[in-house]
Structures are given as structure tokens and as C-alpha cells.
Design a protein around this motif. Structure first.
Motif, PDB file in Angstrom:
ATOM      1  N   MET A   1     -14.353  17.413   5.754  1.00 48.04           N
ATOM      2  CA  MET A   1     -14.487  15.987   6.053  1.00 48.04           C
ATOM      3  C   MET A   1     -13.094  15.349   6.095  1.00 48.04           C
ATOM      4  SD  MET A   1     -17.290  13.683   4.138  1.00 48.04           S
ATOM      5  CE  MET A   1     -16.417  13.202   2.658  1.00 48.04           C
TER       6      MET A   1
ATOM      7  N   ARG B   1     -11.425  16.388   9.367  1.00 49.71           N
ATOM      8  CA  ARG B   1     -11.922  15.653  10.536  1.00 49.71           C
ATOM      9  C   ARG B   1     -11.428  14.215  10.521  1.00 49.71           C
ATOM     10  NH1 ARG B   1     -17.740  15.319  10.375  1.00 49.71           N
ATOM     11  NH2 ARG B   1     -17.651  16.118   8.263  1.00 49.71           N
ATOM     12  N   ALA B   2     -11.437  13.593   9.339  1.00 44.82           N
ATOM     13  CA  ALA B   2     -10.954  12.215   9.260  1.00 44.82           C
ATOM     14  C   ALA B   2      -9.454  12.166   9.545  1.00 44.82           C
ATOM     15  CB  ALA B   2     -11.247  11.635   7.876  1.00 44.82           C
TER      16      ALA B   2
ATOM     17  N   TYR C   1      -1.151   7.540  -1.440  1.00 45.15           N
ATOM     18  CA  TYR C   1      -2.371   8.019  -2.091  1.00 45.15           C
ATOM     19  C   TYR C   1      -2.344   7.745  -3.594  1.00 45.15           C
ATOM     20  CZ  TYR C   1      -0.054  12.228  -3.854  1.00 45.15           C
ATOM     21  OH  TYR C   1       0.756  13.089  -4.523  1.00 45.15           O
TER      22      TYR C   1
ATOM     23  N   PHE D   1     -13.372   5.879  10.651  1.00 47.18           N
ATOM     24  CA  PHE D   1     -13.332   7.229  11.211  1.00 47.18           C
ATOM     25  C   PHE D   1     -14.503   7.359  12.179  1.00 47.18           C
ATOM     26  CE2 PHE D   1     -11.429   7.555   6.963  1.00 47.18           C
ATOM     27  CZ  PHE D   1     -10.140   7.809   7.377  1.00 47.18           C
TER      28      PHE D   1
ATOM     29  N   GLN E   1      -8.325  12.040  13.071  1.00 48.53           N
ATOM     30  CA  GLN E   1      -8.395  10.714  13.685  1.00 48.53           C
ATOM     31  C   GLN E   1      -7.337   9.767  13.160  1.00 48.53           C
ATOM     32  OE1 GLN E   1     -12.474   9.077  13.912  1.00 48.53           O
ATOM     33  NE2 GLN E   1     -13.124  11.154  13.500  1.00 48.53           N
ATOM     34  N   ASP E   2      -7.126   9.740  11.849  1.00 47.50           N
ATOM     35  CA  ASP E   2      -6.228   8.744  11.276  1.00 47.50           C
ATOM     36  C   ASP E   2      -5.764   9.203   9.891  1.00 47.50           C
ATOM     37  OD1 ASP E   2      -4.924   6.542  10.328  1.00 47.50           O
ATOM     38  OD2 ASP E   2      -6.433   5.101  10.979  1.00 47.50           O
TER      39      ASP E   2
ATOM     40  N   MET F   1       0.813  -1.216   0.000  1.00 47.87           N
ATOM     41  CA  MET F   1       0.000   0.000   0.000  1.00 47.87           C
ATOM     42  C   MET F   1       0.850   1.271   0.000  1.00 47.87           C
ATOM     43  SD  MET F   1      -3.220   0.386  -0.098  1.00 47.87           S
ATOM     44  CE  MET F   1      -3.604   1.987  -0.776  1.00 47.87           C
TER      45      MET F   1
ATOM     46  N   LEU G   1     -16.940  10.380  12.097  1.00 43.00           N
ATOM     47  CA  LEU G   1     -17.660  10.620  10.846  1.00 43.00           C
ATOM     48  C   LEU G   1     -18.817   9.637  10.751  1.00 43.00           C
ATOM     49  CD1 LEU G   1     -15.027  12.149  10.312  1.00 43.00           C
ATOM     50  CD2 LEU G   1     -15.110  11.355   7.963  1.00 43.00           C
TER      51      LEU G   1
ATOM     52  N   GLU H   1      -3.199   8.379   8.186  1.00 37.97           N
ATOM     53  CA  GLU H   1      -2.693   7.322   7.314  1.00 37.97           C
ATOM     54  C   GLU H   1      -3.824   6.686   6.515  1.00 37.97           C
ATOM     55  OE1 GLU H   1      -1.032   3.590   9.057  1.00 37.97           O
ATOM     56  OE2 GLU H   1       0.826   4.593   8.506  1.00 37.97           O
ATOM     57  N   MET H   2      -4.943   6.468   7.186  1.00 38.84           N
ATOM     58  CA  MET H   2      -6.072   5.829   6.502  1.00 38.84           C
ATOM     59  C   MET H   2      -6.638   6.755   5.427  1.00 38.84           C
ATOM     60  SD  MET H   2      -7.616   2.958   6.390  1.00 38.84           S
ATOM     61  CE  MET H   2      -8.536   2.789   4.868  1.00 38.84           C
ATOM     62  N   VAL H   3      -6.645   8.054   5.697  1.00 38.37           N
ATOM     63  CA  VAL H   3      -7.112   9.002   4.689  1.00 38.37           C
ATOM     64  C   VAL H   3      -6.252   8.885   3.435  1.00 38.37           C
ATOM     65  CG1 VAL H   3      -7.418  11.437   4.155  1.00 38.37           C
ATOM     66  CG2 VAL H   3      -8.006  10.592   6.411  1.00 38.37           C
ATOM     67  N   GLN H   4      -4.961   8.797   3.675  1.00 34.40           N
ATOM     68  CA  GLN H   4      -3.975   8.633   2.612  1.00 34.40           C
ATOM     69  C   GLN H   4      -4.261   7.348   1.819  1.00 34.40           C
ATOM     70  OE1 GLN H   4      -1.331  10.601   1.998  1.00 34.40           O
ATOM     71  NE2 GLN H   4       0.571   9.463   2.087  1.00 34.40           N
ATOM     72  N   ALA H   5      -4.574   6.269   2.552  1.00 37.42           N
ATOM     73  CA  ALA H   5      -4.812   4.974   1.907  1.00 37.42           C
ATOM     74  C   ALA H   5      -6.110   4.970   1.110  1.00 37.42           C
ATOM     75  CB  ALA H   5      -4.833   3.851   2.948  1.00 37.42           C
ATOM     76  N   LEU H   6      -6.939   5.985   1.293  1.00 38.77           N
ATOM     77  CA  LEU H   6      -8.150   6.095   0.477  1.00 38.77           C
ATOM     78  C   LEU H   6      -7.886   6.878  -0.808  1.00 38.77           C
ATOM     79  CD1 LEU H   6     -10.913   6.728   3.162  1.00 38.77           C
ATOM     80  CD2 LEU H   6     -10.466   4.645   1.898  1.00 38.77           C
ATOM     81  N   GLY H   7      -6.642   7.289  -0.998  1.00 39.36           N
ATOM     82  CA  GLY H   7      -6.314   7.963  -2.243  1.00 39.36           C
ATOM     83  C   GLY H   7      -6.308   9.474  -2.152  1.00 39.36           C
ATOM     84  N   ILE H   8      -6.227  10.001  -0.924  1.00 39.75           N
ATOM     85  CA  ILE H   8      -6.240  11.449  -0.745  1.00 39.75           C
ATOM     86  C   ILE H   8      -4.842  11.923  -0.373  1.00 39.75           C
ATOM     87  CG2 ILE H   8      -7.152  13.323   0.677  1.00 39.75           C
ATOM     88  CD1 ILE H   8      -9.678  11.387   0.960  1.00 39.75           C
ATOM     89  N   ASN H   9      -4.372  12.932  -1.079  1.00 37.11           N
ATOM     90  CA  ASN H   9      -3.029  13.451  -0.814  1.00 37.11           C
ATOM     91  C   ASN H   9      -3.055  14.297   0.454  1.00 37.11           C
ATOM     92  OD1 ASN H   9      -0.537  14.582  -0.766  1.00 37.11           O
ATOM     93  ND2 ASN H   9      -0.608  15.382  -2.853  1.00 37.11           N
TER      94      ASN H   9
ATOM     95  N   ALA I   1      -3.223   4.093  -4.044  1.00 35.87           N
ATOM     96  CA  ALA I   1      -4.670   3.937  -3.913  1.00 35.87           C
ATOM     97  C   ALA I   1      -5.364   4.370  -5.204  1.00 35.87           C
ATOM     98  CB  ALA I   1      -5.181   4.745  -2.731  1.00 35.87           C
TER      99      ALA I   1
END
Ligand code: ADP
Ligand code: MG
Lengths: 235, 492
Positions: free
Chosen positions: B356, B359-360, A75, A92, B363-364, A52, A95, B366-374, A78
Motif C-alpha cells: 500500500m 502504491r501510494a 515523517y 491517493f 503517486q505522491d 511540516m 487507493l 511526499e504525502m506518504v512522508q507527511a503521514l508519518g511514514i519513513n 508527523a
């Protein structure tokens, strides 16, 4: 159906100064479910994180549909169509269910397009659509984590221990869902619950102490008690 | 019921404390005194909020404790004041900045990324040399002096470099930017992304720089000829914009390379406090300035103070009558600004995709990154946003508190206390902490002024000002005893 979608070749990954992966290689065929097995601490999670881009390997190569992806930021990986369902879900919590899913959109309308499929797989998510993720039960959080990886058009899903800590009846629901998903995508599944992995996977790889030590067809492993005892311990 | 009480005991304790305090305060002070203490507290709270909101967002999202936030507040005040009272300095330096950025962006457009990596270091050296040559002998001090500072005001024509030389310098800085940008893109991946190759930006910026250059003298006159209200609004925008640009630049250049070494990040932000303060002293001088109130808040006359807020909209008096006591109308404006910003950020966080992601990410990430967001780009954006808010606070504070190089430090300390009280990383917490600290300061100041009278004492008990300042620390200690993560905090 036999072309290789993901090819990991002799990767070495460090966490801090610890040499965690000391040569992991595996191939995942398009359209299949491949199980990644091994004892606790064998390096399964680290392997998924390496793919990943969250713990990039120091050497070795990772190819997605032939294109090298190691060294790219997470990213970008992904965006190439890799969905990640991490260990312990990483929902999250503040959220809502809806926002959790919306965040996974890579372009406008992703969620609208996939919503019916996702809600058919996990009807609970529809019921709690506007509730915060933190208020869901463990099983519902796992469903949300999987659903989140289904929102965008992903070619490959990396799923880490989806059955962990869940009641058998929930595990069955998740098995059913994964089976339906496998019809459309490719899955690399880490699972401690051997019975579950055996039900789902076409092929397997076994990791031990940061190395890939054995692989083959799941149908053969089921009868190979020596290997199961040696590498999968009490599982 | 009992369970409910147990779960909400923090809230209940808070409400009980607030009621007790209200009862005590209303027995201690007449209503009109109480009203003006409360309003003063709200004013301070609004200013603190502009600092704490950014501090807290930045900490929540990227775990960076930005010690330089107060410095950005102070620099915002200087930028706003400069535009308001003496835009000459900005007009004479803006073309340089624009030209440099234009050159830098142009470098991405040209095929420099394929140059061999060995060219990188020599190119940097050349860039520095050209840059130094371009600005050699350019003096800022005469541009910054105003009639109010000790040296008296230098006439604009004398303060400015002749237009030919100035344009030469501007072009020199564009070339500096081009070379530095080339050194930067060597071996990078920009070549892969044609989206970054938009020519309109670099050429537009360069054109703007070259248009401003010959117009500097008249532009100064135009700005000063605007009425004070318009200039004040422009000052708010310029201060906030300048602060945001500085904040974004700071994250991109100094903070970003150090995400894996958080201790160094803290040290860098601490270092920037000193660098920023010295820089400001070097440009504007070590003394302070006083920023005049715009016309909206400065009228005096027979009809003043305005009997109420609605009347003030008509007569623009310097103060408004609150229960028979005049209260400065400008402070009401600060309160309104704070509330507007609170609502604005709350809406941003709640209803936009960026919000959004923030806020995400709190919390985390790394997970935001893993969703494809820079996430890194969001970091820069949030840093800029937080810095912009602080700088806006600086401009707003300038007419109220005056401007000096030390302006930020007091705010920095109190804002940290407020953020800790509210809970690191929580936006609501940042607002509540700011409000509490503001009110505590206002009550503390009043107690220093008049002392407090307790029923069993014959004389009022008096305090020294340092105790009033310490009161916020006391509140912090109390809150942390009851809730170690702060009022609204979730992270440790
Ligand atoms: N942050 C860390 N620091 C040091 N060692 C770690 C860290 N995370 C994991 N490890 C070690 O790496 C090895 C592999 O971990 P992991 O990939 O999580 O295994 P698995 O998922 O197969 O249980 C383990 O021995 C674990 O102790
Ligand atoms: Mg694991």
C-alpha cells in the motif's frame, strides 16, 4: 487553554534559490483555530510546508510544545502528532478510501478507534469506502483529505485551503466538521475564503510577501476594513 | 455505447491487433511450431519480467532510472553459478563481508556518536588503511577458477589462505567495519534511538564469520555433495539474496545522497554498469561459463521427452512433448518462475501495508512522508527487492543463456523497451511490456529462421537478425504513437 502549542520564530525558507519566506513568526494556542491569511503567493502554503518539514527553513526556529522540530524529516514531525491536509488535497487516487485512511495509521487499530467519529463527520466516506479516491467528487476528496489527518492521534492539524473550488453547500459541511474537530485538536488554517475563516478562527496572522505583517483576534479583524483591503485584496 | 467505444479505443485497438496477428500467425505456421514460438516468447517474457518489474517499481516510486539493473541481473547469474558449481569463492569471502558488517553495526552500539566531528575524516583514513592491510595479498582468482575455465581447477587447499591468516584477515575486516562505522555515526542521530542498538546482530554475524572460517574446506565439499536440484535452489536463493543486498547497498550509499540531483543519479547508475562489469571480469575472468542444468531438467533416455507436464514431474526429462515437438522443460520452469513472481509481487502490492505504501508512494511520495511514514526506508527496501528480482532472473537465465560479463546489457536494453511499452511506473505495464517484447523476440527469431510467406509473394521473404531485434523498437514506437505514456502508464 492559553499555552502555546506551535511557535514559529522568524523562519526563512528557500525554494531552489528563491527566498520565499523572509521572516515568518506565529504562535498557535492549544485548542484554538488560528487562521493564516494573505493574498495568493504570500507564502501561506510554504509556511505550512516549512512547519511540516517538507520545505525545511534555512534559519529561524519551529517549536512544537516547546520542542524544536525544524531540521527533522517530515515523517518524524508527523509522528510527533502533526497532521497535514495539503492544498489540492493530494488524495491517493488509485487507493480506495479505506486504504487512504489505513495508510494514515501510525499504529494498528488507529482507524478502528477513530472510524465512528470520522464517519459521523463525513458520511459520504462510508458510502464510498471501497471506491478508489480518484473516483470521488472534489468535495468528497477534501473530506477524505481531512479525515486522513484525523486517523492518527494528532495534536496539531495544518489545513491548507479546504474550501478551494467547492460549492457553498459543501463548504458549509466542511465548516461544521472543522468546528467539531476543533473541540479536540488545534488547527492552523490557511483560507482564502475570508467569510469562512472569520466564522471559524479565534486568531489570525496575515502574511504578505513572505513576511508575517499583522496578527490579532479574528473578532477585531472582521471590522478592520482597512487591513482587509490592504492585505487580503479583493477577498 | 459510442462513448464506451471511444473511451476504450486503446483496448479495442489492442484486441483487434492481437486477433489479426493470431489469425496471421496461425495461417503462417503449423500449430506445433506456433506453440513452441509462443512458449519461447513466454520464456523470454518471464526473464524480461524479472528485470522490468524492478525497473518499473524503482522508477515509479523514486523516479530513478536504474541503468545498472541489467548489471545486477548479470551479477546474480555469477553469484548463483558460483554457489552451484564452485562455492569456494563465496565461502572464502563471505566471512569478510559478515565481519565487516558486524563491526559496522557494533559501532552503532558503542558511544561513538558523541565523538567530535573533527575525528570523522581521520577515522575514515584509518579504516581504509586497516582494510587494505587486512586484505593485502588475498587472491580471488585462484578461488574463482573452475575446471571449465581455461586455467583448470586449482585444488582447494592451494587456493585457500591458511586458516590462521584467514581468521586474522577476518578480524581485521571486523575492525575496519568498526572504525568505518564509528566514522559514520559521529554526530549522527543514532544515539537518540536505542532501537538501533541491538547487540544480537553484530555479535551473531561475527560469530557466523568465525564459524565459517575454519570450515571453508569442508563446507565446499558439503555443498558440492548435495544433489544438483538442492544446489540449484540454493543458487536461486543466494543469487537473489546477493542481488538484493547489493541493490540495497547501492541505493543507500550512492543513490540516496543524490535524490535532489536526478541527473547525477542516472550517471551513477551508468557508471556502475562499467564498474560492475570490470569487477566481474576481474574476479571471474573475461570469459564465459556454462551452468549445467540440475537433474530435474536434464534426464534423457528412452521415455523422453515427457509426454506432458504431469509425466515430467515423474521422469524429469530434459524436454516435454508439446503437440509433437520437444520443448525444453527448463524453459517451462522459467515461465513458471515468472508467473510465480508476478503473483507474489501482485499480492504484496495489493494486500500488504508495504504494498500500500509503495502504491501510494508511486503517486505522491511526499504525502506518504507527511503521514508519518519513513519513505526513504521503503525506497531502500524496494530497490533491494527490484535488484533481487533481477538477480533471480540472472540465475534462472544462466543455464539457458550461459554466463558472461555482457549478459546484462542485452536484457537492460530490451527491458527498458518493455517498460516504456507497458508504461513507466505501472506494475501491470511492466508485466505486459515484458510479455510483448518476449513474444516479439520469439516471432522475430522464427522469421529470421524461416522467413515469412505473404499471399502475394512467390517466395518467402527473409530477414536479417538485426531486424528481429529491431522489431521490439518498432512496437515501442507504435505504442508510443497511440499512447504516449505507454499501455498502462499514467506518469509522463
Ligand atoms: N516551486 C516553486 N518555485 C519557485 N517559486 C515558488 C515555488 N512554489 C511557490 N513559489 C513562490 O513562492 C511564493 C509563495 O507561494 P505559496 O506559499 O504557495 O503562496 P500561497 O500559499 O500564500 O498562495 C509565491 O510567490 C510563489 O510564486
Ligand atoms: Mg497556497
Amino acid at each position: 487553554m492559553s499555552d502555546v502549542l506551535l511557535e514559529v520564530d522568524a523562519i526563512h525558507t528557500f525554494i531552489g534559490q528563491f527566498h520565499i519566506l523572509e521572516g515568518v513568526s506565529l504562535k498557535v494556542r492549544a485548542g484554538s483555530i488560528t487562521a493564516l491569511l494573505g493574498r495568493n503567493g504570500a507564502g501561506k502554503t510554504t509556511t505550512l510546508r516549512s512547519i511540516m518539514g517538507l520545505n525545511p527553513p534555512r534559519s529561524g526556529s519551529i517549536r512544537l510544545a516547546g520542542e524544536p522540530i525544524n531540521g527533522r524529516p517530515a515523517y518524524e514531525i508527523a509522528q510527533l502528532g502533526v497532521g497535514y491536509v495539503p492544498e489540492h488535497r493530494a488524495i491517493f487516487r488509485d487507493l480506495t478510501v479505506e486504504e487512504n485512511l489505513r495508510l494514515a495509521e501510525r499504529k494498528r487499530g488507529d482507524l478502528a478507534k477513530r472510524s465512528d467519529f470520522i464517519m459521523a463527520l463525513f458520511p459520504d466516506l462510508k458510502r464510498f469506502y471501497r471506491h478508489p479516491g480518484g473516483k470521488l467528487s472534489g468535495g468528497q476528496q477534501q473530506m477524505l483529505a481531512i479525515a486522513r489527518a484525523l486517523v492518527a492521534d494528532n495534536r496539531l492539524l495544518l489545513i491548507d485551503e479546504p474550501s478551494e473550488g467547492l460549492a457553498p453547500i459543501i463548504v458549509e459541511q466542511i465548516v461544521a466538521a472543522l468546528r467539531q474537530m476543533a473541540a479536540e485538536t488545534t488547527i492552523l488554517l490557511v483560507e482564502q475564503n475570508f467569510a469562512m475563516a472569520a466564522q471559524l478562527a479565534d486568531e489570525y496572522y496575515i502574511l504578505d510577501d513572505g513576511r508575517s505583517v499583522q496578527h490579532g483576534r479574528m473578532a477585531d479583524l472582521v471590522h478592520d476594513h482597512a487591513t482587509i483591503d490592504k492585505y487580503l485584496g479583493a477577498g | 455505447m459510442i462513448e464506451w467505444i471511444q473511451r476504450r479505443r486503446g483496448l479495442i485497438a489492442g484486441i483487434v491487433a492481437a486477433i489479426l496477428f493470431a489469425v496471421w500467425a496461425s495461417s503462417q505456421y503449423e500449430p506445433r511450431v506456433l506453440a513452441s514460438i509462443l512458449l519461447s516468447g513466454l520464456t523470454l517474457g518471464a526473464l524480461y519480467f524479472l528485470v522490468t518489474s524492478g525497473l518499473s517499481l524503482i522508477f515509479g516510486l523514486m523516479d530513478v532510472l536504474n541503468f545498472a539493473h541489467g548489471t545486477l541481473f548479470m551479477i546474480g547469474a555469477y553469484i548463483g553459478f558460483t554457489l552451484y558449481a564452485n562455492p569456494r569463492l563465496l565461502l572464502n569471502t563471505l566471512p569478510f563481508v559478515l565481519a565487516f558488517v558486524a563491526g559496522w553495526l557494533l559501532a552503532r552500539w558503542l558511544p561513538f556518536s558523541s565523538l567530535p566531528a573533527g575525528h570523522r575524516r581521520p577515522l575514515w583514513v584509518v579504516a581504509v588503511l586497516v582494510g587494505v592491510f587486512a586484505v593485502w595479498g588475498f587472491e580471488l582468482a585462484p578461488l574463482a577458477t573452475t575446471a571449465l575455465s581455461s586455467g583448470g581447477r586449482v585444488p582447494t587447499e592451494q587456493a585457500q589462505a591458511p586458516v590462521g591468516i584467514f581468521i586474522a584477515r577476518t578480524l581485521g575486516l571486523a575492525i575496519t567495519g568498526l572504525i568505518a562505522g564509528a566514522a559514520f555515526v559521529i554526530g549522527s542521530e543514532h544515539a537518540r534511538r536505542p532501537a538501533n542498538r541491538d547487540l544480537a546482530w553484530p555479535l551473531g554475524l561475527l560469530a557466523l564469520a568465525l564459524i565459517i572460517a575454519p570450515l571453508r574446506l569442508s563446507a565446499e565439499g558439503w555443498i558440492l555433495a548435495l544433489d544438483s536440484n538442492t544446489r540449484f535452489l540454493l543458487a536461486l536463493v543466494a543469487g537473489a539474496g546477493g542481488g538484493a543486498a547489493l541493490g540495497g547497498l547501492m541505493e543507500w550509499s550512492l543513490i540516496r545522497p543524490l535524490y535532489s540531483r536526478p541527473i547525477y543519479q542516472v550517471l551513477v547508475t551508468l557508471g556502475l554498469v562499467f564498474v560492475g562489469t570490470e569487477l566481474v571480469k576481474g574476479i571471474w575472468g573475461p570469459g564465459g561459463y556454462f551452468m549445467e542444468l540440475p537433474a530435474w531438467f536434464s534426464r534423457r533416455g528412452p521415455s523422453c521427452p515427457s509426454p506432458n507436464l504431469i509425466a515430467w514431474l515423474q521422469d524429469n526429462c530434459a524436454s516435454i512433448d508439446v503437440l509433437g515437438r520437444p520443448f525444453p522443460s527448463y524453459r517451462i520452469f522459467i515461465i513458471a518462475l515468472g508467473i510465480a513472481m508476478f503473483i507474489g509481487i501482485a499480492v504484496l502490492l495489493r494486500y500488504t501495508r508495504l504494498g500500500m505504501i509503495i502504491r501510494a508512494g508511486v503517486q505522491d511520495g511526499e504525502m506518504v512522508q507527511a503521514l508519518g511514514i519513513n519513505v526513504r526506508r521503503v525506497f531502500t527496501l524496494v530497490f533491494a527487492l527490484g535488484a533481487g528480482l533481477a538477480a533471480l532472473g540472472g540465475v534462472a537465465a544462466a543455464p539457458f543463456l550461459g554466463i558472461s560479463p555482457g549478459l546484462g546489457q542485452e536484457f537492460q536494453l530490451q527491458a527498458f523497451i518493455a517498460v516504456v511499452i507497458g508504461g513507466m511506473g505501472s506494475f501491470t505495464g511492466a508485466a505486459m511490456g515484458a510479455l510483448l517484447v518476449g513474444l516479439a523476440r520469439a516471432f522475430g527469431d522464427q522469421m529470421v529462421l524461416t522467413g515469412i510467406q505473404l499471399p502475394w509473394m512467390s517466395e518467402a521473404m527473409t530477414f536479417s537478425p538485426s531486424i528481429a531485434r529491431a522489431s521490439t523498437v518498432l512496437i515501442m514506437a507504435l505504442v508510443l504513437l497511440l499512447r504516449p505514456a505507454g499501455l498502462f502508464g499514467k506518469k509522463e
